[in-house]
Design an enzyme around this catalytic site. Structure first.
Site, mmCIF file in Angstrom:
data_model
loop_
_atom_site.group_PDB
_atom_site.id
_atom_site.type_symbol
_atom_site.label_atom_id
_atom_site.label_comp_id
_atom_site.label_asym_id
_atom_site.label_seq_id
_atom_site.Cartn_x
_atom_site.Cartn_y
_atom_site.Cartn_z
ATOM 1 N N GLU A 190 0.832 -1.207 0.000
ATOM 2 C CA GLU A 190 0.000 0.000 0.000
ATOM 3 C C GLU A 190 0.870 1.263 0.000
ATOM 4 O O GLU A 190 0.543 2.259 -0.647
ATOM 5 C CB GLU A 190 -0.939 -0.021 1.219
ATOM 6 C CG GLU A 190 -2.021 -1.097 1.126
ATOM 7 C CD GLU A 190 -2.620 -1.513 2.468
ATOM 8 O OE1 GLU A 190 -3.571 -2.324 2.439
ATOM 9 O OE2 GLU A 190 -2.146 -1.070 3.538
ATOM 10 N N GLY A 229 8.251 -7.682 9.864
ATOM 11 C CA GLY A 229 8.012 -6.720 10.936
ATOM 12 C C GLY A 229 7.437 -5.416 10.431
ATOM 13 O O GLY A 229 6.530 -5.413 9.596
ATOM 14 N N ASP A 256 -5.095 -5.879 11.409
ATOM 15 C CA ASP A 256 -6.056 -5.286 12.359
ATOM 16 C C ASP A 256 -5.558 -5.421 13.796
ATOM 17 O O ASP A 256 -5.755 -4.516 14.613
ATOM 18 C CB ASP A 256 -7.421 -5.971 12.232
ATOM 19 C CG ASP A 256 -8.060 -5.729 10.876
ATOM 20 O OD1 ASP A 256 -7.741 -4.698 10.257
ATOM 21 O OD2 ASP A 256 -8.876 -6.563 10.449
HETATM 22 N N1 LIG Z 1 4.319 -14.119 8.919
HETATM 23 C C1 LIG Z 1 4.423 -13.314 9.982
HETATM 24 N N2 LIG Z 1 5.267 -13.614 11.008
HETATM 25 C C2 LIG Z 1 5.372 -12.828 12.094
HETATM 26 N N3 LIG Z 1 4.649 -11.684 12.271
HETATM 27 C C3 LIG Z 1 3.807 -11.329 11.292
HETATM 28 C C4 LIG Z 1 3.628 -12.101 10.094
HETATM 29 N N4 LIG Z 1 2.692 -11.512 9.336
HETATM 30 C C5 LIG Z 1 2.299 -10.408 10.010
HETATM 31 N N5 LIG Z 1 2.955 -10.290 11.181
HETATM 32 C C6 LIG Z 1 2.823 -9.221 12.186
HETATM 33 O O1 LIG Z 1 1.645 -8.456 11.945
HETATM 34 C C7 LIG Z 1 1.988 -7.123 11.527
HETATM 35 C C8 LIG Z 1 1.064 -6.665 10.420
HETATM 36 O O2 LIG Z 1 1.129 -7.585 9.350
HETATM 37 P P1 LIG Z 1 1.063 -7.181 7.803
HETATM 38 O O3 LIG Z 1 2.176 -6.301 7.444
HETATM 39 O O4 LIG Z 1 0.936 -8.492 7.070
HETATM 40 O O5 LIG Z 1 -0.285 -6.343 7.755
HETATM 41 P P2 LIG Z 1 -1.384 -6.251 6.601
HETATM 42 O O6 LIG Z 1 -0.739 -6.490 5.270
HETATM 43 O O7 LIG Z 1 -2.091 -4.992 6.816
HETATM 44 O O8 LIG Z 1 -2.287 -7.510 6.991
HETATM 45 P P3 LIG Z 1 -3.813 -7.831 6.654
HETATM 46 O O9 LIG Z 1 -3.741 -8.801 5.518
HETATM 47 O O10 LIG Z 1 -4.280 -8.459 7.922
HETATM 48 O O11 LIG Z 1 -4.481 -6.516 6.318
HETATM 49 C C9 LIG Z 1 3.456 -7.204 11.124
HETATM 50 O O12 LIG Z 1 4.084 -5.940 11.296
HETATM 51 C C10 LIG Z 1 3.996 -8.267 12.079
HETATM 52 O O13 LIG Z 1 4.215 -7.713 13.381
HETATM 53 MG MG LIG Z 2 -3.999 -4.358 6.170
#
Ligand SMILES: Nc1ncnc2c1ncn2[C@@H]1O[C@H](COP(=O)(O)OP(=O)(O)OP(=O)(O)O)[C@@H](O)[C@H]1O
Ligand SMILES: [Mg+2]
Length: 313
Positions: A190, A229, A256
């Site tokens: 994003e 992370g 979330d």
């Molecule tokens: N495979 C993973 N292993 C460890 N921690 C993870 C993993 N995936 C996500 N996290 C944790 O969750 C946080 C948010 O994840 P991510 O960056 O995937 O958010 P997102 O893309 O907004 O997710 P979503 O698909 O739920 O909207 C990361 O910063 C990390 O702390």
């Molecule tokens: Mg998200």
């Protein structure tokens, strides 16, 4: 702590099940289904409650699925402010294929909101926002809702002196950032869509994050990077944190949970880099839970001791 208001313009009932293998044409005999309330803001409200905070969930809902959503939220003991609409609340579903462990996540568009309906949502937000410190708006827009909807939300937050946390993507995010928000949490993709390919290099991402802040679009920016992370940028500095190693049960709700955990920390008065630890611990804890389950408080508190952000600048 004042309640944290969450806004979910396109809530859903999340249905989760599992099947041996996903194949075409044959009937796929599934395990017993489970249903949970879902949609960005509702998930964030649940996480805040789980961590011991107070939330108030604002959302439109309609039809028989809207009634079911009410019952599910009641079971979760969420404080809520529903707004009736004529369309039917959507249902999303996630199927886990046991053979491979892969998750298939099907997402519906949701009901079309009329202008009167989405304006009622904004009016309700203005009313509740007068007395709160934090508003979290999260998730995609429902059909019929204008692309500047979150920009209008940002405007209301500013007028009412509330801090807006925004987790969305694309044009709705861009428009809201023109208005300015308190805390934005795009994921890497994003953020790249907004800032360009320089984000692919760590140094380029750090520079893009600083310029994002300098333009006054947010006071706190977190770019989350899944298993890698996340990076925090504020005017005071820049930090990077890696998640502690965990056994992944399901990645549903990581984003979330991150937003819920970090906002909970900020609302308790923690400085951003401390609240950031709560975000990482909560996001990662969500991976330890099955299906549509979000993070549990016990897992978050346990992981928190293992999260140590390093300062970049
Ligand atoms: N495979 C993973 N292993 C460890 N921690 C993870 C993993 N995936 C996500 N996290 C944790 O969750 C946080 C948010 O994840 P991510 O960056 O995937 O958010 P997102 O893309 O907004 O997710 P979503 O698909 O739920 O909207 C990361 O910063 C990390 O702390
Ligand atoms: Mg998200």
């Amino acid at each position: 702590m004042k309640p944290i208001v969450t806004l979910t313009i396109n809530p859903t009932i999340d249905l989760a099940t599992a099947v041996a293998e996903v194949t075409p044409e044959h009937k796929l005999r599934c395990d017993a289904e489970r249903r949970d309330p879902g949609g960005g803001g509702l998930n964030v409200a649940r996480v805040i409650r789980e961590l011991g905070g107070e939330s108030l969930a604002l959302y439109p809902r309609g039809g028989s699925t809207g009634e079911l959503l009410e019952r599910l939220l009641e079971e979760k003991r969420l404080r809520r402010w529903p707004i009736s609409i004529s369309g039917h609340t959507r249902e999303n579903f996630t199927v886990t294929e046991r053979k491979s462990g892969r998750e298939f996540r099907f997402v519906m568009p949701g009901p079309t909101l009329t202008e009167a309906e989405w304006k009622t949502v904004l009016d309700s937000l203005s009313t509740v926002a007068a007395d709160v410190e934090f508003i979290v708006a999260s998730g995609s827009l429902a059909p019929g809702v204008p692309v500047d909807f979150y920009a209008r939300v940002a405007h209301i937050a500013r007028e009412q002196n509330a801090k807006l946390v925004l987790d969305t993507s694309g044009e709705p995010l861009r428009a809201a950032l023109e208005e300015g928000v308190f805390f934005a949490k795009p994921n890497r993709k994003e953020f790249r869509d907004m800032m360009g390919p320089q984000v692919d290099e760590p140094a380029g991402m750090a520079a893009a994050a600083r310029s994002f802040l300098e333009k006054g679009r947010a006071e706190i920016l977190v770019v989350s990077m899944g298993a890698d992370g996340a990076m925090l940028t504020t005017r005071e500095g820049q930090y990077r944190a890696v998640p502690p190693p965990v056994k992944t049960a399901s990645s549903v709700g990581a984003g979330d949970s991150f937003v819920g955990g970090m906002t909970f920390g900020l609302a308790r008065g923690l400085p951003p880099h401390e609240a950031f630890r709560w975000g990482i611990a909560s996001g990662t804890a969500a991976l330890m839970s099955q299906g549509t389950d979000l993070c549990s408080r016990q897992d978050v508190e346990h992981l928190l001791t293992q999260v140590q952000p390093t300062r970049l600048a």
